[in-house]
Design a protein around this motif. Structure first.
Motif, PDB file in Angstrom:
ATOM      1  N   ILE A 267       0.682  -1.145  -0.161  1.00 17.28           N
ATOM      2  CA  ILE A 267      -0.084   0.121   0.066  1.00 17.28           C
ATOM      3  C   ILE A 267       0.775   1.101  -0.110  1.00 17.28           C
ATOM      4  N   TRP A 268       1.940   1.415   0.783  1.00 17.02           N
ATOM      5  CA  TRP A 268       2.947   2.432   0.727  1.00 17.02           C
ATOM      6  C   TRP A 268       3.376   2.602  -0.463  1.00 17.02           C
ATOM      7  N   PHE A 269       3.779   1.359  -1.405  1.00 12.59           N
ATOM      8  CA  PHE A 269       4.519   1.696  -2.297  1.00 12.59           C
ATOM      9  C   PHE A 269       3.612   2.034  -3.338  1.00 12.59           C
ATOM     10  N   SER A 270       2.400   1.655  -3.384  1.00 13.89           N
ATOM     11  CA  SER A 270       1.290   1.952  -4.713  1.00 13.89           C
ATOM     12  C   SER A 270       0.924   3.527  -4.250  1.00 13.89           C
ATOM     13  N   ALA A 271       0.744   3.806  -3.113  1.00 15.79           N
ATOM     14  CA  ALA A 271       0.443   5.417  -2.729  1.00 15.79           C
ATOM     15  C   ALA A 271       1.275   6.311  -3.011  1.00 15.79           C
ATOM     16  N   SER A 272       2.791   5.753  -3.172  1.00 18.43           N
ATOM     17  CA  SER A 272       4.033   6.845  -3.262  1.00 18.43           C
ATOM     18  C   SER A 272       3.928   7.039  -4.935  1.00 18.43           C
ATOM     19  N   ILE A 273       3.720   6.083  -5.604  1.00 22.51           N
ATOM     20  CA  ILE A 273       3.780   6.062  -7.081  1.00 22.51           C
ATOM     21  C   ILE A 273       2.696   6.964  -7.542  1.00 22.51           C
ATOM     22  N   MET A 274       1.512   7.287  -7.000  1.00 21.62           N
ATOM     23  CA  MET A 274       0.542   8.016  -7.256  1.00 21.62           C
ATOM     24  C   MET A 274       1.156   9.415  -6.847  1.00 21.62           C
ATOM     25  N   ALA A 275       1.412   9.723  -5.526  1.00 21.25           N
ATOM     26  CA  ALA A 275       1.909  10.912  -4.890  1.00 21.25           C
ATOM     27  C   ALA A 275       2.960  11.416  -5.908  1.00 21.25           C
ATOM     28  N   ALA A 276       4.064  10.555  -6.068  1.00 20.89           N
ATOM     29  CA  ALA A 276       5.448  10.677  -6.871  1.00 20.89           C
ATOM     30  C   ALA A 276       4.893  11.244  -8.270  1.00 20.89           C
ATOM     31  N   LEU A 277       3.940  10.653  -9.092  1.00 20.54           N
ATOM     32  CA  LEU A 277       3.447  11.128 -10.452  1.00 20.54           C
ATOM     33  C   LEU A 277       2.979  12.408 -10.436  1.00 20.54           C
ATOM     34  N   MET A 278       2.183  13.001  -9.464  1.00 14.92           N
ATOM     35  CA  MET A 278       1.792  14.219  -9.342  1.00 14.92           C
ATOM     36  C   MET A 278       2.724  15.391  -8.979  1.00 14.92           C
ATOM     37  N   GLY A 326       9.786   4.594 -16.153  1.00 11.22           N
ATOM     38  CA  GLY A 326       9.957   3.662 -16.983  1.00 11.22           C
ATOM     39  C   GLY A 326       9.850   2.314 -16.593  1.00 11.22           C
ATOM     40  N   ASP A 327      10.542   2.075 -15.238  1.00  9.20           N
ATOM     41  CA  ASP A 327      10.499   0.736 -14.972  1.00  9.20           C
ATOM     42  C   ASP A 327       9.089   0.152 -14.417  1.00  9.20           C
ATOM     43  N   ILE A 328       8.368   1.301 -13.775  1.00  9.77           N
ATOM     44  CA  ILE A 328       7.227   0.890 -13.465  1.00  9.77           C
ATOM     45  C   ILE A 328       5.934   0.641 -14.376  1.00  9.77           C
ATOM     46  N   PHE A 329       6.170   1.673 -15.333  1.00  9.59           N
ATOM     47  CA  PHE A 329       4.962   1.537 -16.261  1.00  9.59           C
ATOM     48  C   PHE A 329       5.251   0.997 -17.575  1.00  9.59           C
ATOM     49  N   LYS A 330       6.590   0.573 -17.492  1.00 12.67           N
ATOM     50  CA  LYS A 330       7.240  -0.194 -18.706  1.00 12.67           C
ATOM     51  C   LYS A 330       6.872   0.717 -20.121  1.00 12.67           C
ATOM     52  N   VAL A 331       7.011   1.962 -20.039  1.00 16.16           N
ATOM     53  CA  VAL A 331       7.358   3.046 -20.960  1.00 16.16           C
ATOM     54  C   VAL A 331       8.519   3.333 -21.531  1.00 16.16           C
ATOM     55  N   ARG A 332       8.940   3.005 -22.728  1.00 11.84           N
ATOM     56  CA  ARG A 332      10.093   3.063 -23.424  1.00 11.84           C
ATOM     57  C   ARG A 332      10.601   4.832 -23.364  1.00 11.84           C
ATOM     58  N   GLY A 333       9.584   5.757 -23.680  1.00 14.13           N
ATOM     59  CA  GLY A 333       9.776   7.154 -23.569  1.00 14.13           C
ATOM     60  C   GLY A 333      10.157   7.606 -22.445  1.00 14.13           C
ATOM     61  N   PHE A 334       9.901   7.211 -21.256  1.00 15.54           N
ATOM     62  CA  PHE A 334      10.808   7.788 -20.010  1.00 15.54           C
ATOM     63  C   PHE A 334      12.096   7.357 -20.149  1.00 15.54           C
ATOM     64  N   TYR A 335      12.586   6.157 -20.512  1.00 15.58           N
ATOM     65  CA  TYR A 335      14.092   5.860 -20.698  1.00 15.58           C
ATOM     66  C   TYR A 335      14.870   6.873 -21.814  1.00 15.58           C
ATOM     67  N   VAL A 336      13.849   7.133 -22.836  1.00 17.18           N
ATOM     68  CA  VAL A 336      14.685   7.897 -23.808  1.00 17.18           C
ATOM     69  C   VAL A 336      14.856   9.271 -23.492  1.00 17.18           C
ATOM     70  N   THR A 337      13.636   9.824 -22.677  1.00 19.92           N
ATOM     71  CA  THR A 337      13.628  11.099 -22.357  1.00 19.92           C
ATOM     72  C   THR A 337      14.861  11.547 -21.216  1.00 19.92           C
ATOM     73  N   HIS A 338      14.886  10.291 -20.439  1.00 20.47           N
ATOM     74  CA  HIS A 338      15.895  10.254 -19.173  1.00 20.47           C
ATOM     75  C   HIS A 338      17.093  10.496 -19.973  1.00 20.47           C
ATOM     76  N   ALA A 339      17.543   9.579 -21.073  1.00 21.90           N
ATOM     77  CA  ALA A 339      18.901   9.611 -21.779  1.00 21.90           C
ATOM     78  C   ALA A 339      19.248  10.992 -22.214  1.00 21.90           C
ATOM     79  N   ILE A 340      18.344  11.517 -22.819  1.00 25.21           N
ATOM     80  CA  ILE A 340      18.437  13.153 -23.470  1.00 25.21           C
ATOM     81  C   ILE A 340      18.671  14.002 -22.484  1.00 25.21           C
ATOM     82  N   MET A 341      17.988  13.867 -21.146  1.00 22.33           N
ATOM     83  CA  MET A 341      18.372  14.969 -20.149  1.00 22.33           C
ATOM     84  C   MET A 341      19.476  14.715 -19.563  1.00 22.33           C
ATOM     85  N   ALA A 342      19.890  13.556 -19.611  1.00 22.00           N
ATOM     86  CA  ALA A 342      21.355  13.134 -19.045  1.00 22.00           C
ATOM     87  C   ALA A 342      22.388  13.950 -19.455  1.00 22.00           C
ATOM     88  N   VAL A 343      22.347  13.560 -21.119  1.00 26.10           N
ATOM     89  CA  VAL A 343      23.131  14.384 -22.239  1.00 26.10           C
ATOM     90  C   VAL A 343      23.094  15.947 -21.874  1.00 26.10           C
TER      91      VAL A 343
END
Length: 410
Positions: A267-278, A326-343
């Motif tokens: 429950i803590w983990f699930s609630a954390s994901i929702m709050a973190a996304l906002m 990206g790990d939680i929702f399995k969305v590749r776009g998060f990985y790509v955007t993260h890599a771009i921002m890292a550069v």
């Protein structure tokens, strides 16, 4: 010829540097730490990337040592100047940045020294409480000094939140420490609870500062204050990052100790994901809110280059959180955007580091005038009349790299 001037004792270049050093040097190390923290979260890390991360980790340690040593020498050789920096209601907000720099070093130690066996989990656990104590005993005195002075709301920027940032980062340090601890260890529960406690304390206090900044908003921040707009990304971004990771650790720790209920960790983990996304959405908003008008509002003066380091470290939280989404929702776009921002973070570091070296070489930063050094050297020296002026009445001194017309902050 002026007799007083001709009899003035000589001042070495080193003396001018030591006297002119300030706590605003620590953002350089924090920006350096931002590089390896962001790179360590890449979805695909090659060996060359790990080598680059390790290089930046040791460079950060070198910068931290340089800054700490120079400020210690300043306190010994020029105690009046050191005390002046601590009590200054504007420049004093940078004092807690020494704690934030230590946080990046602790995270680097966990990422690069623990896997190789150079440090153990007990040592890392001790570092956590050292950091927590350091954060508390640094932030509270500086908050007392800050609240004891009046402040002009027309100059209010999110950078004032630096006074609370170290306590907010306890949550970030906590989840990194928990990575190397056994969930069944009773000490892990203490780290988890302390992480949540200080993350909540730090986030809500810094959020109050941001609310004041929004309420007083009369136009986009200009000049050196334009950098301060990026600081607003820090609290929601780092809190989103901390909530996900602390929630993930709670999934393992709470069941191991049979606390609350069998499903409490989930429950803590699930609630954390929702709050973190906002919160992540809020951080992204603040980033674009600061970035879009930035080039048009910034004064392109090398003597204000130190403030530009706010382009790096406050953005680490929401950028690193993208990898987790990206790990939680399995969305590749998060990985790509993260890599771009890292550069982008790496390129920003390179540009800022070069410009900072140029400004240092030209004496535009970390450099005092001869008369200021002499004034704080002679026992009979007294403060000049203009030192008693309000910080809001002072005029900028661009020639010597100091803008004291208002809060010259990141």
């Amino acid at each position: 010829m002026n007799t007083a001037s001709s009899e003035r004792p000589p001042v070495s270049s080193l003396a001018r540097r030591i006297h002119g050093w300030s706590w605003q040097a620590f953002p350089i190390g924090m920006g350096t730490g931002a590089v390896y923290v962001v790179l360590s979260g890449l979805h695909h890390r090659s060996q060359p990337v790990i080598v680059i991360e390790t290089f930046f980790f040791f460079l950060n340690i070198a910068l931290f040592t340089l800054n700490s040593t120079t400020l210690l020498l300043q306190a010994i050789l020029y105690p009046r100047q050191a005390l002046r920096l601590l009590k200054d209601p504007v420049k004093g907000i940078f004092v807690p940045l020494v704690v934030l720099s230590l946080a990046t070093i602790i995270i680097g130690t966990i990422n690069y020294a623990w896997p190789t066996g150079h440090v153990g989990s007990d040592f890392v656990y001790a570092l956590f409480w050292v950091y927590t104590a350091f954060a508390v005993f640094t932030c509270f005195p500086m908050l007392m000094i800050w609240f004891n002075n009046p402040h002009d709301l027309s100059h209010f920027t999110p950078a004032y939140a630096f006074l609370v940032f170290p306590m907010m980062l306890v949550g970030v340090v906590a989840f990194n420490v928990l990575k190397v601890m056994d969930p069944a260890d009773s000490r892990a529960l203490g780290v988890l609870l302390a992480g949540y406690f200080f993350q909540g304390l730090g986030f809500f206090m810094t959020f109050i500062y941001i609310c004041i900044y929004i309420i007083r908003f009369t136009g986009f921040l200009e000049g050196h204050q334009a950098n301060g707009a990026f600081v607003a990304c820090g609290p929601p971004g780092f809190t989103a990052l901390a909530l996900i990771n602390l929630g993930s650790r709670a999934r393992e720790i709470l069941p191991k100790h049979d606390l609350i209920s069998p499903t409490a960790g989930e429950i803590w983990f699930s609630a954390s994901i929702m709050a973190a996304l906002m919160l992540w959405g809020l951080a992204v908003f603040f980033f674009f809110f600061a970035a879009l008008p930035y080039w048009f509002k910034l004064h392109k003066h090398l003597n204000e280059i130190l403030g530009c380091w706010a382009l790096t470290f406050p953005n680490v939280g929401w950028i690193a959180a993208m990898r987790l989404f990206g790990d939680i929702f399995k969305v590749r776009g998060f990985y790509v955007t993260h890599a771009i921002m890292a550069v982008i973070i790496c390129l920003a570091w390179l540009i800022l580091f070069v410009l900072t070296l140029v400004a240092f070489w030209r004496g535009l930063i970390f450099h005092s005038k001869d008369e200021d050094v002499i004034k704080d050297t002679l026992p009979e020296a007294v403060e000049e009349k203009d030192d008693d002026m309000s910080i809001y009445d002072r005029k900028p001194d661009h020639h010597h790299g100091r803008d004291i017309s208002g809060p010259n902050m990141v």
